[in-house]
Design an enzyme around this catalytic site. Structure first.
Site, PDB file in Angstrom:
ATOM      1  N   ASP A   1       0.859  -1.187   0.000  1.00 18.75           N
ATOM      2  CA  ASP A   1       0.000   0.000   0.000  1.00 18.75           C
ATOM      3  C   ASP A   1       0.895   1.236   0.000  1.00 18.75           C
ATOM      4  OD1 ASP A   1      -3.233   0.310   0.842  1.00 18.75           O
ATOM      5  OD2 ASP A   1      -2.022   2.113   1.145  1.00 18.75           O
TER       6      ASP A   1
ATOM      7  N   SER B   1     -15.308  -2.395 -10.958  1.00 21.31           N
ATOM      8  CA  SER B   1     -16.443  -1.726 -10.315  1.00 21.31           C
ATOM      9  C   SER B   1     -17.657  -1.902 -11.220  1.00 21.31           C
ATOM     10  CB  SER B   1     -16.144  -0.234 -10.139  1.00 21.31           C
ATOM     11  OG  SER B   1     -17.255   0.438  -9.588  1.00 21.31           O
TER      12      SER B   1
ATOM     13  N   TYR C   1     -13.121   7.934 -13.381  1.00 16.84           N
ATOM     14  CA  TYR C   1     -13.196   6.653 -12.666  1.00 16.84           C
ATOM     15  C   TYR C   1     -13.885   5.593 -13.542  1.00 16.84           C
ATOM     16  CZ  TYR C   1     -14.311   3.346  -8.914  1.00 16.84           C
ATOM     17  OH  TYR C   1     -14.418   2.222  -8.137  1.00 16.84           O
TER      18      TYR C   1
ATOM     19  N   LYS D   1     -12.239   2.035 -14.833  1.00 20.79           N
ATOM     20  CA  LYS D   1     -12.736   0.711 -14.441  1.00 20.79           C
ATOM     21  C   LYS D   1     -13.217  -0.085 -15.661  1.00 20.79           C
ATOM     22  CE  LYS D   1     -11.905   0.941  -9.999  1.00 20.79           C
ATOM     23  NZ  LYS D   1     -11.030   0.016  -9.291  1.00 20.79           N
TER      24      LYS D   1
HETATM   25  N1  LIG Z   1     -16.116   1.061  -1.799  1.00 24.70           N
HETATM   26  C1  LIG Z   1     -16.867   0.917  -2.872  1.00 24.70           C
HETATM   27  O1  LIG Z   1     -18.087   1.163  -2.832  1.00 24.70           O
HETATM   28  C2  LIG Z   1     -16.273   0.447  -4.162  1.00 24.70           C
HETATM   29  C3  LIG Z   1     -17.134   0.159  -5.219  1.00 24.70           C
HETATM   30  C4  LIG Z   1     -16.599  -0.290  -6.416  1.00 24.70           C
HETATM   31  C5  LIG Z   1     -15.230  -0.450  -6.560  1.00 24.70           C
HETATM   32  N2  LIG Z   1     -14.414  -0.146  -5.510  1.00 24.70           N
HETATM   33  C6  LIG Z   1     -12.987  -0.314  -5.705  1.00 24.70           C
HETATM   34  O2  LIG Z   1     -12.472  -1.110  -4.662  1.00 24.70           O
HETATM   35  C7  LIG Z   1     -11.126  -0.729  -4.398  1.00 24.70           C
HETATM   36  C8  LIG Z   1     -10.981  -0.433  -2.918  1.00 24.70           C
HETATM   37  O3  LIG Z   1     -11.908   0.550  -2.542  1.00 24.70           O
HETATM   38  P1  LIG Z   1     -12.117   0.978  -1.023  1.00 24.70           P
HETATM   39  O4  LIG Z   1     -13.457   1.605  -0.922  1.00 24.70           O
HETATM   40  O5  LIG Z   1     -11.752  -0.140  -0.132  1.00 24.70           O
HETATM   41  O6  LIG Z   1     -11.053   2.186  -0.941  1.00 24.70           O
HETATM   42  P2  LIG Z   1      -9.986   2.585   0.175  1.00 24.70           P
HETATM   43  O7  LIG Z   1      -9.545   3.962  -0.134  1.00 24.70           O
HETATM   44  O8  LIG Z   1     -10.523   2.300   1.534  1.00 24.70           O
HETATM   45  O9  LIG Z   1      -8.816   1.543  -0.094  1.00 24.70           O
HETATM   46  C9  LIG Z   1      -7.953   1.703  -1.160  1.00 24.70           C
HETATM   47  C10 LIG Z   1      -6.559   1.361  -0.693  1.00 24.70           C
HETATM   48  O10 LIG Z   1      -5.671   1.573  -1.781  1.00 24.70           O
HETATM   49  C11 LIG Z   1      -4.571   2.334  -1.330  1.00 24.70           C
HETATM   50  N3  LIG Z   1      -4.016   3.109  -2.423  1.00 24.70           N
HETATM   51  C12 LIG Z   1      -4.498   4.243  -2.981  1.00 24.70           C
HETATM   52  N4  LIG Z   1      -3.675   4.686  -3.931  1.00 24.70           N
HETATM   53  C13 LIG Z   1      -2.642   3.800  -3.973  1.00 24.70           C
HETATM   54  C14 LIG Z   1      -1.472   3.712  -4.758  1.00 24.70           C
HETATM   55  N5  LIG Z   1      -1.155   4.655  -5.667  1.00 24.70           N
HETATM   56  N6  LIG Z   1      -0.642   2.665  -4.567  1.00 24.70           N
HETATM   57  C15 LIG Z   1      -0.923   1.721  -3.634  1.00 24.70           C
HETATM   58  N7  LIG Z   1      -2.002   1.763  -2.844  1.00 24.70           N
HETATM   59  C16 LIG Z   1      -2.854   2.796  -3.029  1.00 24.70           C
HETATM   60  C17 LIG Z   1      -5.120   3.216  -0.215  1.00 24.70           C
HETATM   61  O11 LIG Z   1      -4.096   3.692   0.657  1.00 24.70           O
HETATM   62  C18 LIG Z   1      -6.093   2.288   0.458  1.00 24.70           C
HETATM   63  O12 LIG Z   1      -5.489   1.521   1.477  1.00 24.70           O
HETATM   64  C19 LIG Z   1     -10.826   0.436  -5.318  1.00 24.70           C
HETATM   65  O13 LIG Z   1     -10.190  -0.041  -6.485  1.00 24.70           O
HETATM   66  C20 LIG Z   1     -12.193   0.972  -5.651  1.00 24.70           C
HETATM   67  O14 LIG Z   1     -12.220   1.645  -6.886  1.00 24.70           O
HETATM   68  C21 LIG Z   1     -14.901   0.310  -4.319  1.00 24.70           C
END
Ligand SMILES: NC(=O)c1ccc[n+]([C@@H]2O[C@H](COP(=O)([O-])OP(=O)(O)OC[C@H]3O[C@@H](n4cnc5c(N)ncnc54)[C@H](O)[C@@H]3O)[C@@H](O)[C@H]2O)c1
Length: 256
Positions: free
Chosen positions: A38, A138, A152, A156
């Site tokens: 991360d 997503s 975004y 995706k």
């Molecule tokens: N939460 C939702 O509703 C949702 C829905 C669809 C897709 N997603 C996808 O799921 C994934 C996780 O989402 P989440 O809600 O848990 O987000 P989050 O922000 O809680 O977690 C994302 C993690 O990625 C890390 N990160 C960000 N940029 C980074 C980089 N450049 N290099 C390495 N690590 C990096 C962050 O520090 C964090 O720990 C994402 O790809 C997001 O697009 C989330």
């Protein structure tokens, strides 16, 4: 060696919190050894320690970092069987206000990061003639979208295209490539970055009546990463509580 991932070594990128942390927790519970990568060193190290994983600070958009994360996984765990690239960012900006820099940053993390991770893991997995790659896409982009998600959505949808291409190219090496398409998952980032009104409006459009949890997504990732999914490649699983099903706004059986 017990559990659905017993004896497997995994690298999970973007896992200091949220969905990624849920994946690490599930993988370890199923017997995998895990490196958590991360860009957030403090939160990442703390989560890794709490869950029993190793930590490596990694900016997924930066090739040397990604190569180092793969090398460290091989060095410390003895191999790399499973790659999960989950890191993603989702700034809310209308297209008319997206700067060229913001567009590039979303593409660099979400899309280029996915390519860099696959590219780095390929070299190791090809040698072993075994690999599981799972990418977090997503529903936003591939299926649906809402205002403020132009970059975004493009990133995706791009991941889904890349999954197909990589699955085809890597099939001969014994590597499967798949993805998950989360719906609205209640993570720290969603609470921080979206209003309560947004979250409530989403709840009302989900037939199963609630937002998802990181564990809901982790279960699908686990399946795709396991040997049970040996004959599945080039596809995605939608995990959205049925959110993308309704044709119209009111999906009650007998709308008034
Ligand atoms: N939460 C939702 O509703 C949702 C829905 C669809 C897709 N997603 C996808 O799921 C994934 C996780 O989402 P989440 O809600 O848990 O987000 P989050 O922000 O809680 O977690 C994302 C993690 O990625 C890390 N990160 C960000 N940029 C980074 C980089 N450049 N290099 C390495 N690590 C990096 C962050 O520090 C964090 O720990 C994402 O790809 C997001 O697009 C989330």
């Amino acid at each position: 060696m017990s559990g659905r991932l017993g004896g497997r070594n995994a690298l999970v990128i973007g896992a200091a919190r949220g969905i990624g942390a849920g994946v690490v927790e599930r993988f370890i519970a199923e017997g995998a050894k895990v490196v958590l990568a991360d860009s957030e060193p403090v939160a990442g190290a703390a989560t890794a320690e709490r869950l029993g994983a190793l930590f490596v600070e990694t900016n997924i958009a930066h090739k040397p970092d990604v190569d180092q994360a793969v090398a460290l996984t091989v060095d410390r765990l003895g191999g790399l069987d499973i790659l999960v690239q989950n890191a993603g960012i989702y700034p809310w900006t209308l297209i008319e206000n997206i700067t060229s820099e913001e567009w590039d940053s979303v593409m660099a993390v979400n899309l280029k990061g996915t390519f860099l991770a696959a590219r780095a893991a390929l070299a190791v997995m090809r040698e072993k003639k075994y690999g599981r790659m799972v990418f977090t896409s997503s529903i936003t982009g591939p299926r649906v979208t809402s205002p403020g998600h132009g970059h975004y959505s493009a990133s995706k949808a791009g991941i889904n295209g890349f999954i197909k291409a990589a699955a085809l190219e890597f099939a001969g090496y014994g590597i499967t490539v798949n993805g998950v398409e989360p719906g609205n998952i209640l993570t720290e980032a969603i609470v921080e970055q979206r209003s309560q009104a947004f979250i409530t409006s989403m709840e009302e459009t989900i037939p199963l009546g609630r937002l998802g949890t990181p564990a809901d997504i982790a279960n699908a990732v686990l399946f795709l990463a396991s040997d049970e999914a040996a004959y599945i490649t080039g596809t995605t699983i939608i995990v959205d509580g049925g959110q993308t099903l309704p044709e119209g706004k009111d999906f009650r059986i007998r709308p008034e």
